[in-house]
Design a protein around this motif. Structure first.
Motif, PDB file in Angstrom:
ATOM      1  N   TYR A  80       0.820  -1.208   0.000  1.00 56.45           N
ATOM      2  CA  TYR A  80       0.000   0.000   0.000  1.00 56.45           C
ATOM      3  C   TYR A  80       0.856   1.260   0.000  1.00 56.45           C
ATOM      4  O   TYR A  80       1.833   1.375   0.750  1.00 56.45           O
ATOM      5  CB  TYR A  80      -0.932   0.003   1.214  1.00 56.45           C
ATOM      6  N   ASP A  81       0.447   2.190  -0.858  1.00 58.62           N
ATOM      7  CA  ASP A  81       1.102   3.504  -0.867  1.00 58.62           C
ATOM      8  C   ASP A  81       0.739   4.292   0.389  1.00 58.62           C
ATOM      9  O   ASP A  81       1.557   5.029   0.926  1.00 58.62           O
ATOM     10  CB  ASP A  81       0.681   4.297  -2.113  1.00 58.62           C
ATOM     11  N   GLU A  82      -0.514   4.153   0.817  1.00 56.50           N
ATOM     12  CA  GLU A  82      -0.983   4.813   2.041  1.00 56.50           C
ATOM     13  C   GLU A  82      -1.960   3.888   2.760  1.00 56.50           C
ATOM     14  O   GLU A  82      -2.787   3.236   2.117  1.00 56.50           O
ATOM     15  CB  GLU A  82      -1.692   6.139   1.749  1.00 56.50           C
ATOM     16  N   ILE A  83      -1.856   3.850   4.085  1.00 52.94           N
ATOM     17  CA  ILE A  83      -2.875   3.219   4.924  1.00 52.94           C
ATOM     18  C   ILE A  83      -3.537   4.340   5.692  1.00 52.94           C
ATOM     19  O   ILE A  83      -2.921   4.971   6.555  1.00 52.94           O
ATOM     20  CB  ILE A  83      -2.273   2.166   5.876  1.00 52.94           C
ATOM     21  N   ILE A  84      -4.782   4.612   5.350  1.00 54.12           N
ATOM     22  CA  ILE A  84      -5.483   5.806   5.824  1.00 54.12           C
ATOM     23  C   ILE A  84      -6.488   5.446   6.913  1.00 54.12           C
ATOM     24  O   ILE A  84      -7.234   4.466   6.781  1.00 54.12           O
ATOM     25  CB  ILE A  84      -6.221   6.487   4.645  1.00 54.12           C
ATOM     26  N   TYR A  85      -6.494   6.229   7.953  1.00 54.08           N
ATOM     27  CA  TYR A  85      -7.505   6.097   9.003  1.00 54.08           C
ATOM     28  C   TYR A  85      -8.376   7.337   8.960  1.00 54.08           C
ATOM     29  O   TYR A  85      -7.870   8.460   9.055  1.00 54.08           O
ATOM     30  CB  TYR A  85      -6.834   5.953  10.370  1.00 54.08           C
ATOM     31  N   VAL A  86      -9.679   7.159   8.758  1.00 51.09           N
ATOM     32  CA  VAL A  86     -10.582   8.311   8.737  1.00 51.09           C
ATOM     33  C   VAL A  86     -11.047   8.584  10.166  1.00 51.09           C
ATOM     34  O   VAL A  86     -11.652   7.732  10.811  1.00 51.09           O
ATOM     35  CB  VAL A  86     -11.777   8.102   7.779  1.00 51.09           C
ATOM     36  N   THR A  87     -10.767   9.783  10.647  1.00 48.81           N
ATOM     37  CA  THR A  87     -10.999  10.136  12.036  1.00 48.81           C
ATOM     38  C   THR A  87     -11.215  11.639  12.158  1.00 48.81           C
ATOM     39  O   THR A  87     -10.602  12.414  11.400  1.00 48.81           O
ATOM     40  CB  THR A  87      -9.793   9.723  12.910  1.00 48.81           C
ATOM     41  N   PRO A  88     -12.079  12.098  13.070  1.00 45.48           N
ATOM     42  CA  PRO A  88     -12.334  13.529  13.212  1.00 45.48           C
ATOM     43  C   PRO A  88     -11.086  14.349  13.540  1.00 45.48           C
ATOM     44  O   PRO A  88     -11.042  15.547  13.254  1.00 45.48           O
ATOM     45  CB  PRO A  88     -13.348  13.601  14.362  1.00 45.48           C
ATOM     46  N   ASP A  89     -10.060  13.715  14.133  1.00 45.66           N
ATOM     47  CA  ASP A  89      -8.867  14.485  14.486  1.00 45.66           C
ATOM     48  C   ASP A  89      -7.756  14.358  13.447  1.00 45.66           C
ATOM     49  O   ASP A  89      -6.607  14.707  13.699  1.00 45.66           O
ATOM     50  CB  ASP A  89      -8.339  14.092  15.875  1.00 45.66           C
ATOM     51  N   GLY A  90      -8.105  13.877  12.250  1.00 41.94           N
ATOM     52  CA  GLY A  90      -7.130  13.801  11.170  1.00 41.94           C
ATOM     53  C   GLY A  90      -6.989  15.127  10.447  1.00 41.94           C
ATOM     54  O   GLY A  90      -7.666  16.105  10.748  1.00 41.94           O
ATOM     55  N   LYS A  91      -6.107  15.147   9.465  1.00 36.49           N
ATOM     56  CA  LYS A  91      -5.918  16.340   8.643  1.00 36.49           C
ATOM     57  C   LYS A  91      -7.138  16.510   7.732  1.00 36.49           C
ATOM     58  O   LYS A  91      -7.627  15.546   7.138  1.00 36.49           O
ATOM     59  CB  LYS A  91      -4.656  16.206   7.793  1.00 36.49           C
ATOM     60  N   THR A  92      -7.619  17.732   7.621  1.00 38.49           N
ATOM     61  CA  THR A  92      -8.830  17.983   6.841  1.00 38.49           C
ATOM     62  C   THR A  92      -8.608  17.684   5.361  1.00 38.49           C
ATOM     63  O   THR A  92      -7.677  18.197   4.739  1.00 38.49           O
ATOM     64  CB  THR A  92      -9.307  19.431   7.020  1.00 38.49           C
ATOM     65  N   PHE A  93      -9.469  16.865   4.808  1.00 36.09           N
ATOM     66  CA  PHE A  93      -9.389  16.463   3.402  1.00 36.09           C
ATOM     67  C   PHE A  93      -9.687  17.653   2.510  1.00 36.09           C
ATOM     68  O   PHE A  93     -10.626  18.422   2.749  1.00 36.09           O
ATOM     69  CB  PHE A  93     -10.402  15.350   3.152  1.00 36.09           C
ATOM     70  N   ASP A  94      -8.872  17.831   1.465  1.00 33.84           N
ATOM     71  CA  ASP A  94      -9.111  18.915   0.517  1.00 33.84           C
ATOM     72  C   ASP A  94      -8.704  18.466  -0.882  1.00 33.84           C
ATOM     73  O   ASP A  94      -8.235  17.340  -1.086  1.00 33.84           O
ATOM     74  CB  ASP A  94      -8.381  20.200   0.930  1.00 33.84           C
ATOM     75  N   GLN A  95      -8.887  19.361  -1.857  1.00 37.99           N
ATOM     76  CA  GLN A  95      -8.622  18.984  -3.243  1.00 37.99           C
ATOM     77  C   GLN A  95      -7.154  18.651  -3.504  1.00 37.99           C
ATOM     78  O   GLN A  95      -6.859  17.657  -4.196  1.00 37.99           O
ATOM     79  CB  GLN A  95      -9.093  20.092  -4.196  1.00 37.99           C
ATOM     80  N   PRO A  96      -6.201  19.421  -2.979  1.00 32.29           N
ATOM     81  CA  PRO A  96      -4.797  19.032  -3.184  1.00 32.29           C
ATOM     82  C   PRO A  96      -4.490  17.633  -2.638  1.00 32.29           C
ATOM     83  O   PRO A  96      -3.714  16.888  -3.245  1.00 32.29           O
ATOM     84  CB  PRO A  96      -4.017  20.114  -2.419  1.00 32.29           C
ATOM     85  N   MET A  97      -5.108  17.262  -1.514  1.00 32.29           N
ATOM     86  CA  MET A  97      -4.897  15.936  -0.967  1.00 32.29           C
ATOM     87  C   MET A  97      -5.492  14.883  -1.905  1.00 32.29           C
ATOM     88  O   MET A  97      -4.887  13.824  -2.139  1.00 32.29           O
ATOM     89  CB  MET A  97      -5.526  15.828   0.424  1.00 32.29           C
ATOM     90  N   ALA A  98      -6.664  15.169  -2.453  1.00 34.77           N
ATOM     91  CA  ALA A  98      -7.286  14.246  -3.410  1.00 34.77           C
ATOM     92  C   ALA A  98      -6.403  14.096  -4.650  1.00 34.77           C
ATOM     93  O   ALA A  98      -6.231  12.986  -5.166  1.00 34.77           O
ATOM     94  CB  ALA A  98      -8.675  14.745  -3.801  1.00 34.77           C
TER      95      ALA A  98
END
Length: 238
Positions: A80-98
């Motif tokens: 995996y290139d990234e193992i992502i955990y979706v959580t309220p205290d994570g970094k806010t998702f935005d277009q550059p991240m997408a």
């Protein structure tokens, strides 16, 4: 691209990936999404995946063992290139991240539940923690679907018009301008004349100006990130 999603409630994700752009991406062989039921990696009759928090307090915590077993099993199948955990205290998702994630090949998304996962899972496995906003959902499934949708639609070949994604809101830290279609006149309301002119340079100029104006009105915080200089903003003063 391949995206694996680990969930306690996999049925929540059946709808988002069975329709529209995401389904088309899978049919074209451009992207695939597979949802894994965390309870398949739990032991005992009850297939327990949560337990009380050490130190007391309200709410349950997702247990280490089922998550670790699931991730380790999936890691044997691919890197995996990234193992992502979706959580309220994570970094806010935005277009550059997408945009960045859309250039990856394999992603693994862990959906949180209850009071979250045992911190040691985050320390051992997670490479990126993402929040889709300053609010709390009952689980991470909807957030995972949002992330997958935003990322997959950017992959070349997914959209019928590949330039469409490049003109979306937030791509250049500006909101998209107003859009119109037929009829040109409706109940006394007319489409801006310049859009009917066929003059590409003037149309592009109008769209840029309208985009800047809309951003100033609705999301002035984005302008600092846009790279626009004062001269370009000056022409858009109200």
């Amino acid at each position: 691209m391949h995206i694996d999603i680990i969930s306690v409630v996999p049925a929540l994700l059946e709808g988002p990936f069975s329709h529209s752009i995401l389904k088309r991406a899978e049919e074209k062989g451009i992207a695939s999404v597979q949802v894994h039921n965390l309870r398949d990696y739990a032991v005992g009759k009850q297939k327990q995946v949560d337990d009380y928090a050490f130190g007391g307090g309200a709410g349950m915590v997702m247990m280490i063992e089922p998550i670790a077993r699931c991730i380790e099993a999936l890691q044997k199948e691919r890197t995996y290139d990234e193992i992502i955990y979706v959580t309220p205290d994570g970094k806010t998702f935005d277009q550059p991240m997408a945009n960045t994630l859309s250039m990856k090949q394999n992603l693994l998304i862990l959906c949180g539940h209850y009071k979250g996962v045992d911190e040691r899972i985050r320390e051992r496995f997670i490479t990126q923690e993402i929040s889709i906003g300053d609010f709390v959902l009952s689980g991470g499934e909807l957030a995972a679907a949002v992330i997958a949708d935003a990322v997959i639609r950017l992959i070349p070949g997914v959209l019928n018009d590949e330039t469409s994604a490049l003109t979306d809101s937030f791509q250049d830290h500006l909101l998209a301008p107003p859009v119109y279609t037929r009829p040109a006149e409706w109940q006394g309301m007319d489409v801006p004349e310049v859009l009917l002119s066929g003059h590409e340079a003037k149309i592009n100029e109008w769209r840029f100006d309208a985009s800047v104006r809309r951003t100033k009105e609705r999301r002035p915080d984005l302008l600092a990130k846009s790279g626009l200089v004062k001269g370009e903003l000056k022409s858009n003063k109200q």
